[in-house]
Design a protein around this motif. Structure first.
Motif, PDB file in Angstrom:
ATOM      1  N   LEU A  30      -2.568  -6.672 -13.224  1.00  0.00           N
ATOM      2  CA  LEU A  30      -0.874  -6.533 -13.755  1.00  0.00           C
ATOM      3  C   LEU A  30      -0.641  -5.729 -14.095  1.00  0.00           C
ATOM      4  O   LEU A  30       0.695  -5.012 -14.040  1.00  0.00           O
ATOM      5  CB  LEU A  30      -1.548  -7.391 -14.612  1.00  0.00           C
ATOM      6  CG  LEU A  30      -2.596  -8.822 -15.174  1.00  0.00           C
ATOM      7  CD1 LEU A  30      -2.609  -9.322 -16.060  1.00  0.00           C
ATOM      8  CD2 LEU A  30      -1.216  -9.564 -14.166  1.00  0.00           C
ATOM      9  N   ASP A  31      -1.233  -4.082 -14.221  1.00  0.00           N
ATOM     10  CA  ASP A  31      -0.928  -3.432 -13.879  1.00  0.00           C
ATOM     11  C   ASP A  31      -0.159  -2.627 -12.919  1.00  0.00           C
ATOM     12  O   ASP A  31       0.699  -1.924 -13.712  1.00  0.00           O
ATOM     13  CB  ASP A  31      -1.970  -2.038 -15.052  1.00  0.00           C
ATOM     14  CG  ASP A  31      -2.755  -2.784 -15.856  1.00  0.00           C
ATOM     15  OD1 ASP A  31      -1.616  -2.738 -16.941  1.00  0.00           O
ATOM     16  OD2 ASP A  31      -3.895  -2.027 -16.620  1.00  0.00           O
ATOM     17  N   LEU A  39       4.892  -0.413 -10.424  1.00  0.00           N
ATOM     18  CA  LEU A  39       5.102  -1.274  -8.558  1.00  0.00           C
ATOM     19  C   LEU A  39       7.049  -0.919  -8.966  1.00  0.00           C
ATOM     20  O   LEU A  39       7.372  -0.830  -8.636  1.00  0.00           O
ATOM     21  CB  LEU A  39       4.948  -1.807  -7.592  1.00  0.00           C
ATOM     22  CG  LEU A  39       2.787  -1.846  -7.127  1.00  0.00           C
ATOM     23  CD1 LEU A  39       2.324  -2.969  -6.742  1.00  0.00           C
ATOM     24  CD2 LEU A  39       3.638  -0.694  -5.862  1.00  0.00           C
ATOM     25  N   GLN A  40       7.261  -1.624  -9.997  1.00  0.00           N
ATOM     26  CA  GLN A  40       8.666  -1.716 -10.333  1.00  0.00           C
ATOM     27  C   GLN A  40       9.413  -0.617 -10.815  1.00  0.00           C
ATOM     28  O   GLN A  40      10.468  -0.949 -10.433  1.00  0.00           O
ATOM     29  CB  GLN A  40       8.823  -2.536 -11.504  1.00  0.00           C
ATOM     30  CG  GLN A  40       7.724  -4.780 -11.590  1.00  0.00           C
ATOM     31  CD  GLN A  40       8.053  -5.043 -13.258  1.00  0.00           C
ATOM     32  OE1 GLN A  40       8.126  -4.722 -13.871  1.00  0.00           O
ATOM     33  NE2 GLN A  40       8.335  -6.345 -13.519  1.00  0.00           N
ATOM     34  N   LYS A  41       8.416   0.198 -10.604  1.00  0.00           N
ATOM     35  CA  LYS A  41       9.564   1.341 -10.395  1.00  0.00           C
ATOM     36  C   LYS A  41      10.109   2.262  -9.384  1.00  0.00           C
ATOM     37  O   LYS A  41      10.660   2.808  -9.207  1.00  0.00           O
ATOM     38  CB  LYS A  41       8.494   2.468 -11.250  1.00  0.00           C
ATOM     39  CG  LYS A  41       8.629   2.171 -13.074  1.00  0.00           C
ATOM     40  CD  LYS A  41       7.084   3.404 -13.568  1.00  0.00           C
ATOM     41  CE  LYS A  41       7.501   2.806 -15.137  1.00  0.00           C
ATOM     42  NZ  LYS A  41       6.222   4.193 -15.412  1.00  0.00           N
ATOM     43  N   VAL A  42       9.094   1.726  -7.830  1.00  0.00           N
ATOM     44  CA  VAL A  42       9.768   1.975  -6.871  1.00  0.00           C
ATOM     45  C   VAL A  42      10.421   1.212  -6.483  1.00  0.00           C
ATOM     46  O   VAL A  42      11.011   1.224  -5.280  1.00  0.00           O
ATOM     47  CB  VAL A  42       8.527   2.144  -6.133  1.00  0.00           C
ATOM     48  CG1 VAL A  42       7.648   2.771  -4.798  1.00  0.00           C
ATOM     49  CG2 VAL A  42       7.227   3.647  -7.229  1.00  0.00           C
ATOM     50  N   ILE A  43      10.022  -0.343  -6.489  1.00  0.00           N
ATOM     51  CA  ILE A  43      10.302  -0.985  -5.362  1.00  0.00           C
ATOM     52  C   ILE A  43      10.291  -2.409  -6.387  1.00  0.00           C
ATOM     53  O   ILE A  43       9.775  -2.847  -7.359  1.00  0.00           O
ATOM     54  CB  ILE A  43       9.087  -1.991  -4.246  1.00  0.00           C
ATOM     55  CG1 ILE A  43       8.170  -2.729  -4.880  1.00  0.00           C
ATOM     56  CG2 ILE A  43       8.929  -0.408  -3.352  1.00  0.00           C
ATOM     57  CD1 ILE A  43       7.427  -3.519  -3.837  1.00  0.00           C
ATOM     58  N   GLN A 100       3.225   5.727  -3.314  1.00  0.00           N
ATOM     59  CA  GLN A 100       4.957   6.298  -3.541  1.00  0.00           C
ATOM     60  C   GLN A 100       5.030   6.170  -5.369  1.00  0.00           C
ATOM     61  O   GLN A 100       5.049   7.193  -5.919  1.00  0.00           O
ATOM     62  CB  GLN A 100       6.413   6.021  -3.589  1.00  0.00           C
ATOM     63  CG  GLN A 100       6.258   5.611  -1.562  1.00  0.00           C
ATOM     64  CD  GLN A 100       8.097   5.290  -1.844  1.00  0.00           C
ATOM     65  OE1 GLN A 100       7.603   3.727  -2.082  1.00  0.00           O
ATOM     66  NE2 GLN A 100       8.285   6.055  -0.563  1.00  0.00           N
ATOM     67  N   ALA A 101       3.580   4.855  -6.290  1.00  0.00           N
ATOM     68  CA  ALA A 101       4.132   5.086  -7.246  1.00  0.00           C
ATOM     69  C   ALA A 101       2.667   5.879  -8.028  1.00  0.00           C
ATOM     70  O   ALA A 101       2.962   5.601  -8.930  1.00  0.00           O
ATOM     71  CB  ALA A 101       4.206   3.484  -7.981  1.00  0.00           C
ATOM     72  N   ASN A 102       2.184   6.352  -7.190  1.00  0.00           N
ATOM     73  CA  ASN A 102       0.786   7.529  -7.866  1.00  0.00           C
ATOM     74  C   ASN A 102      -0.697   5.817  -8.153  1.00  0.00           C
ATOM     75  O   ASN A 102      -0.676   6.949  -9.497  1.00  0.00           O
ATOM     76  CB  ASN A 102       1.476   8.418  -8.513  1.00  0.00           C
ATOM     77  CG  ASN A 102       1.999   9.303  -7.339  1.00  0.00           C
ATOM     78  OD1 ASN A 102       1.751   9.613  -6.647  1.00  0.00           O
ATOM     79  ND2 ASN A 102       2.962   9.883  -8.337  1.00  0.00           N
ATOM     80  N   PHE A 103      -0.582   5.420  -8.177  1.00  0.00           N
ATOM     81  CA  PHE A 103      -1.653   4.459  -8.469  1.00  0.00           C
ATOM     82  C   PHE A 103      -2.621   4.353  -8.374  1.00  0.00           C
ATOM     83  O   PHE A 103      -3.441   5.067  -7.266  1.00  0.00           O
ATOM     84  CB  PHE A 103      -0.855   2.693  -7.885  1.00  0.00           C
ATOM     85  CG  PHE A 103      -2.154   1.629  -8.355  1.00  0.00           C
ATOM     86  CD1 PHE A 103      -1.856   1.241  -9.917  1.00  0.00           C
ATOM     87  CD2 PHE A 103      -3.381   1.366  -7.729  1.00  0.00           C
ATOM     88  CE1 PHE A 103      -3.014   0.748 -10.145  1.00  0.00           C
ATOM     89  CE2 PHE A 103      -4.338   0.304  -8.246  1.00  0.00           C
ATOM     90  CZ  PHE A 103      -3.896  -0.022  -9.846  1.00  0.00           C
ATOM     91  N   SER A 104      -2.864   4.919  -9.746  1.00  0.00           N
ATOM     92  CA  SER A 104      -5.055   5.157  -9.013  1.00  0.00           C
ATOM     93  C   SER A 104      -5.646   3.984  -9.460  1.00  0.00           C
ATOM     94  O   SER A 104      -5.440   3.398 -10.514  1.00  0.00           O
ATOM     95  CB  SER A 104      -4.859   6.740  -9.681  1.00  0.00           C
ATOM     96  OG  SER A 104      -5.167   6.372 -10.863  1.00  0.00           O
ATOM     97  N   VAL A 105      -6.947   3.942  -9.208  1.00  0.00           N
ATOM     98  CA  VAL A 105      -8.144   2.669  -8.984  1.00  0.00           C
ATOM     99  C   VAL A 105      -8.799   3.228 -11.129  1.00  0.00           C
ATOM    100  O   VAL A 105      -8.988   4.640 -10.325  1.00  0.00           O
ATOM    101  CB  VAL A 105      -8.922   2.057  -8.299  1.00  0.00           C
ATOM    102  CG1 VAL A 105      -9.788   1.364  -8.845  1.00  0.00           C
ATOM    103  CG2 VAL A 105      -7.699   1.898  -7.384  1.00  0.00           C
ATOM    104  N   ARG A 145       0.621  -1.401   0.634  1.00  0.00           N
ATOM    105  CA  ARG A 145      -0.156  -0.309   0.192  1.00  0.00           C
ATOM    106  C   ARG A 145       0.156   1.362   0.365  1.00  0.00           C
ATOM    107  O   ARG A 145       0.405   2.848  -0.530  1.00  0.00           O
ATOM    108  CB  ARG A 145      -1.252  -0.192   1.089  1.00  0.00           C
ATOM    109  CG  ARG A 145      -2.084  -1.115   1.342  1.00  0.00           C
ATOM    110  CD  ARG A 145      -3.841  -1.187   0.095  1.00  0.00           C
ATOM    111  NE  ARG A 145      -3.789   0.262   0.234  1.00  0.00           N
ATOM    112  CZ  ARG A 145      -4.934   0.283   1.180  1.00  0.00           C
ATOM    113  NH1 ARG A 145      -5.848  -0.801   1.882  1.00  0.00           N
ATOM    114  NH2 ARG A 145      -5.684   1.497   0.895  1.00  0.00           N
ATOM    115  N   HIS A 146       2.147   1.303   0.875  1.00  0.00           N
ATOM    116  CA  HIS A 146       3.095   2.530   0.866  1.00  0.00           C
ATOM    117  C   HIS A 146       3.759   3.085  -0.462  1.00  0.00           C
ATOM    118  O   HIS A 146       3.877   3.697  -1.200  1.00  0.00           O
ATOM    119  CB  HIS A 146       3.720   2.404   2.232  1.00  0.00           C
ATOM    120  CG  HIS A 146       5.235   3.535   2.037  1.00  0.00           C
ATOM    121  ND1 HIS A 146       4.250   4.767   2.511  1.00  0.00           N
ATOM    122  CD2 HIS A 146       6.146   3.480   1.618  1.00  0.00           C
ATOM    123  CE1 HIS A 146       5.540   5.634   2.252  1.00  0.00           C
ATOM    124  NE2 HIS A 146       6.743   4.770   1.989  1.00  0.00           N
ATOM    125  N   ALA A 147       3.722   1.215  -0.578  1.00  0.00           N
ATOM    126  CA  ALA A 147       4.886   2.025  -2.690  1.00  0.00           C
ATOM    127  C   ALA A 147       3.903   2.009  -3.585  1.00  0.00           C
ATOM    128  O   ALA A 147       3.863   2.905  -4.840  1.00  0.00           O
ATOM    129  CB  ALA A 147       5.397   0.117  -2.631  1.00  0.00           C
TER     130      ALA A 147
END
Length: 363
Positions: free
Chosen positions: A156-157, A162-166, A140-145, A135-137
């Motif tokens: 999958l997206d 998340l691979q850009k952050v962790i 940080q990645a600015n993931f939006s639903v 959830r924290h990552a």
């Protein structure tokens, strides 16, 4: 004395979700419970009594105006209000409130984080992440639903984002590939085409092998093996490492995978800690030589420490109650608790920071 007029023919409904439908230029509305319209359209709720607040059809719910029976017969070809309510529920327009939208987004976000925790691992340690880490990552990645995008596609997206952050990837699947005995060469060629290494075991009737592959290769392998009578059996949906984490081994694995200078990373944890302590002791000696030695300063420090709160596990003092409470949620305190359970001495905050804390805490 004038009497107070109390209207009795007005219908007042609170906490209502209105579903509206226009037919032949006339507006028809039904009053529903909040959160239940979405559940009905998704097939989660089928009982209309749990969805509708009343079985009457309105022209204006807010004013309590009922629809005329002649208009219902003309527009819907029936006067059965339950059948008309089903039609409005299926085809009508529904305005989602801000609260319902935020709840739906939070629910979808939690489902995506739970899916990633069960189906994704760290590339080096092959251990899953916790929900709080994901959830924290995601923040940080600015993931939006996306409200209308399929959940599987959003999961999958989220991994690619998340691979850009962790460091994270899909966990491998353990499969057993089986083909007829005379198709051993074909099975080997399929493994070579998909860059999969495995040892083929042949018998009189069939040739089979066990492989661990990325889930994206499952369909490719199935399409290549079906024309030749091959079969795929899923032995394990998600392959992860379980059990306690060996800190020394994790440090060596992480160092060998991330750096080319393996000399320092291959040293055991005790050697690293000893080097840290030696360097710290030398710096402490240099600092002590420059500091004046006085009994008064030591007494003042003791008085200051007596007024400050300390941690019995990690040591150290904290200036405020907020810092004292936040310390118990830190990775440093959790790591020292693991060491304490194994009867190992605790490490200082500087030692924990200099080590690869991510590899230490992942287990």
């Amino acid at each position: 004395m004038p009497k107070i007029f109390q209207p009795i023919g007005q219908v007042r409904l609170t906490n209502v979700a209105v579903v509206r439908m226009n037919v032949n230029g006339k507006r028809f509305e039904i009053a529903c419970y909040r959160n239940m319209v979405v559940n009905y359209r998704q097939g989660l709720e089928k009982d209309l009594s749990e969805v509708l607040q009343t079985d009457r059809i309105f022209t204006n719910v807010s004013k309590g105006q009922f629809a005329n029976a002649k208009d219902l017969q003309k527009c819907f070809k029936t006067r059965d209000e339950m059948e008309i309510a089903k039609t409005i529920l299926d085809q009508g327009q529904f305005q989602v409130s801000d609260l319902e939208r935020s709840q739906q987004i939070e629910k979808t976000t939690a489902q995506i984080a739970e899916w990633a925790s069960k189906n994704c691992v760290h590339p080096t340690t092959e251990r899953p992440y916790t929900l709080s880490q994901l959830r924290h990552a995601m923040q940080q990645a600015n993931f939006s639903v996306h409200p209308t995008k399929p959940l599987k596609r959003q999961c999958l997206d989220s991994v690619r984002l998340l691979q850009k952050v962790i460091p994270i990837r899909r966990a491998c699947m353990e499969l057993q590939l089986s083909m007829p005995a005379d198709m051993e060469a074909m099975l080997q060629s399929i493994l070579d085409e998909t860059d999969t290494t495995a040892t083929i075991e042949s018998s009189e009737t069939q040739s089979q092998c066990k492989v661990s592959v990325d889930p994206s290769l499952y369909r490719t392998l199935n399409e290549k093996m079906q024309p030749f009578g091959g079969k795929i059996e899923v032995l394990q949906q998600v392959v992860t490492k379980q059990g306690d984490n060996d800190l020394e081994m994790e440090l060596e694995v992480r160092g060998a995978a991330t750096t080319n200078s393996a000399d320092s990373d291959d040293k055991p944890l005790e050697t690293k800690m000893a080097g840290i302590k030696v360097s710290q002791s030398s710096s402490d000696r240099n600092n002590s030589s420059s500091k004046p030695k006085s009994g008064e300063s030591n007494k003042s420090n003791d008085k200051d420490n007596a007024n400050r709160k300390s941690c019995n596990t990690c040591g150290g003092f904290f200036d405020s109650a907020a810092a004292y409470r936040s310390h118990f949620k830190s990775d440093w305190h959790k790591f020292n608790q693991k060491l304490k359970m194994k009867n190992c001495p605790p490490v200082s905050e500087e030692e924990f920071t200099l080590c690869d804390s991510e590899a230490l805490m992942l287990g």
